[in-house]
Design a protein around this motif. Structure first.
Motif, short mmCIF file in Angstrom:
data_model
loop_
_atom_site.label_atom_id
_atom_site.label_comp_id
_atom_site.label_asym_id
_atom_site.label_seq_id
_atom_site.Cartn_x
_atom_site.Cartn_y
_atom_site.Cartn_z
N ALA A 172 0.82 -1.21 0.00
CA ALA A 172 0.00 0.00 0.00
C ALA A 172 0.85 1.26 0.00
O ALA A 172 0.44 2.30 -0.54
N PHE A 173 2.04 1.20 0.59
CA PHE A 173 2.92 2.37 0.64
C PHE A 173 4.00 2.33 -0.44
O PHE A 173 5.02 3.02 -0.34
N GLY A 174 3.77 1.52 -1.46
CA GLY A 174 4.62 1.56 -2.64
C GLY A 174 5.92 0.80 -2.55
O GLY A 174 6.83 1.03 -3.36
N VAL A 175 6.05 -0.11 -1.58
CA VAL A 175 7.26 -0.93 -1.48
C VAL A 175 7.05 -2.17 -2.34
O VAL A 175 6.17 -2.99 -2.04
N PRO A 176 7.82 -2.33 -3.41
CA PRO A 176 7.57 -3.45 -4.32
C PRO A 176 8.12 -4.77 -3.77
O PRO A 176 9.08 -4.77 -2.99
N PRO A 177 7.51 -5.89 -4.14
CA PRO A 177 8.08 -7.19 -3.77
C PRO A 177 9.48 -7.33 -4.38
O PRO A 177 9.75 -6.82 -5.47
N ALA A 178 10.36 -8.00 -3.68
CA ALA A 178 11.74 -8.15 -4.15
C ALA A 178 12.27 -9.50 -3.72
O ALA A 178 11.75 -10.13 -2.79
N ALA A 179 13.34 -9.92 -4.39
CA ALA A 179 13.96 -11.20 -4.05
C ALA A 179 14.52 -11.20 -2.63
O ALA A 179 14.63 -12.24 -1.99
N SER A 180 14.85 -10.01 -2.12
CA SER A 180 15.41 -9.90 -0.76
C SER A 180 14.41 -10.31 0.31
O SER A 180 14.81 -10.56 1.45
N TRP A 181 13.12 -10.38 -0.04
CA TRP A 181 12.12 -10.80 0.96
C TRP A 181 12.41 -12.20 1.48
O TRP A 181 12.02 -12.55 2.59
N VAL A 182 13.11 -13.01 0.69
CA VAL A 182 13.45 -14.37 1.12
C VAL A 182 14.36 -14.34 2.35
O VAL A 182 14.36 -15.27 3.17
N LEU A 183 15.13 -13.26 2.51
CA LEU A 183 16.04 -13.15 3.65
C LEU A 183 15.28 -13.07 4.97
O LEU A 183 15.87 -13.26 6.03
N ALA A 184 13.99 -12.78 4.89
CA ALA A 184 13.20 -12.73 6.12
C ALA A 184 13.14 -14.10 6.80
O ALA A 184 13.02 -14.18 8.04
N ILE A 185 13.25 -15.17 6.03
CA ILE A 185 13.14 -16.53 6.61
C ILE A 185 14.32 -16.84 7.53
O ILE A 185 14.11 -17.18 8.70
N PRO A 186 15.58 -16.73 7.06
CA PRO A 186 16.68 -16.99 8.01
C PRO A 186 16.73 -15.99 9.15
O PRO A 186 17.12 -16.35 10.27
N ALA A 187 16.31 -14.75 8.90
CA ALA A 187 16.30 -13.77 9.98
C ALA A 187 15.32 -14.19 11.08
O ALA A 187 15.63 -14.09 12.28
N LEU A 188 14.15 -14.68 10.69
CA LEU A 188 13.17 -15.13 11.67
C LEU A 188 13.63 -16.38 12.41
O LEU A 188 13.36 -16.54 13.60
N VAL A 189 14.30 -17.29 11.70
CA VAL A 189 14.82 -18.50 12.34
C VAL A 189 15.83 -18.12 13.43
O VAL A 189 15.79 -18.65 14.55
#
Length: 307
Positions: A170-187
């Protein structure tokens, strides 16, 4: 005639019934009830109860808002309302949004990730003291309780992440390949949270009053973790700060996991805003808290629920 009573001499050999109890128990394969198992055996027992941990976490999450009319909607509404309050106070009134692009995604990400750590530690503090009936009634590795509470908070975070994705778009942040990094960060963050929760669970089992102090400690921790403001900007604006302040703030584990998630999800949050070797920092905190907290909790395993 006088009669002399002769007292029989005392026997020196102990009767068989008074044989050393420890030796008797060992000979028949008996062990102390609730004794602490070895560390590898404890890990095996905990893994064997992984289904219980998952089911317990899901049940607690489902029951959390069962009395509210909106039910599970509050899983998302609660952190969103917190973010709205912080936006009004810090972003608008105190002006912390100045110079921060995509401030709303920046703030909401910080609030959601911080809430995960805060809620995990608070729940862990009461994991033993608040479940004494369960601890005393059933035999199971007690570490299952703080781990299950952390898993419950992770499940709640995943619900919130769905709302976060909507906010990003909604605030104009496009999906990106870097979103995958959220998984190891959460682990890594989950491992850190679970370790600290086990430390607090042991302390809370002996000192129940510590649960009353934790909100103050956690609130202070939140204010120095860059949830509502940018640590990078603070360091840049205040060059008169002592040289040790910047690295301490940036190496703060809560700030490390928050900024890693911001870097993964927000394209305007650049790698230059992260501390050096940030992934090593995140891994180090996870291992230190996760392994250290687990061993610390295990050492007191046989004391939980007693006294």
């Amino acid at each position: 005639m006088s009669q002399v009573l002769h007292t029989p001499p005392p026997t020196t050999a102990p009767p068989a019934a008074e044989e050393d109890l420890a030796a008797l128990a060992a000979r028949h394969g008996l062990s102390v009830s609730g004794a602490r198992p070895s560390l590898p055996e404890y890990v095996r027992q905990l893994w064997a109860r992984r289904h219980f941990i998952g089911a317990f976490a899901t049940a607690k999450l489902t029951a959390q808002y069962s009395q509210a009319k909106l039910g599970q909607v509050w899983q998302v509404m609660t952190p969103l309302l917190n973010a709205a309050v912080y936006f009004l106070i810090f972003g608008v009134l105190l002006g912390t949004k100045k110079g921060i692009p995509d401030y709303v995604p920046f703030l909401v990400t910080g609030v959601f990730i911080w809430t995960f750590t805060q809620s995990s530690i608070m729940a862990g503090t009461r994991a033993i003291s608040g479940n004494l009936g369960l601890v005393r009634a059933l035999h199971f590795p007690r570490a299952a309780l703080p781990v299950s509470f952390c898993l419950q908070q992770l499940q709640q975070l995943l619900f919130s992440m769905a709302a976060l994705v909507v906010i990003l778009l909604a605030f104009g942040v496009p999906p990106a390949a870097s979103w995958v990094l959220a998984i190891p960060a959460l682990v890594l963050q989950f491992t850190f949270n679970a370790g600290v929760s086990m430390i607090m669970a042991r302390l809370g089992a002996k000192l129940p009053d510590i649960a009353q102090l934790m909100p103050f400690a956690l609130r202070t921790w939140m204010y120095v973790s860059g949830v509502m403001w940018s640590i990078d900007q603070l360091v840049g604006k205040h060059s008169d700060l002592p040289s040790w302040v910047a690295p301490v703030l940036q190496a703060n584990p809560a700030a490390v996991y928050i900024d890693l998630m911001r870097f993964a999800l927000i394209d305007s949050f650049h790698a230059s805003q992260l501390p050096d070797h940030v992934w090593l920092l995140a891994l180090g905190w996870a291992l230190l808290a996760g392994v250290g907290g687990f061993i610390y909790f295990w050492k007191a395993e046989e004391t939980y629920g007693r006294g």
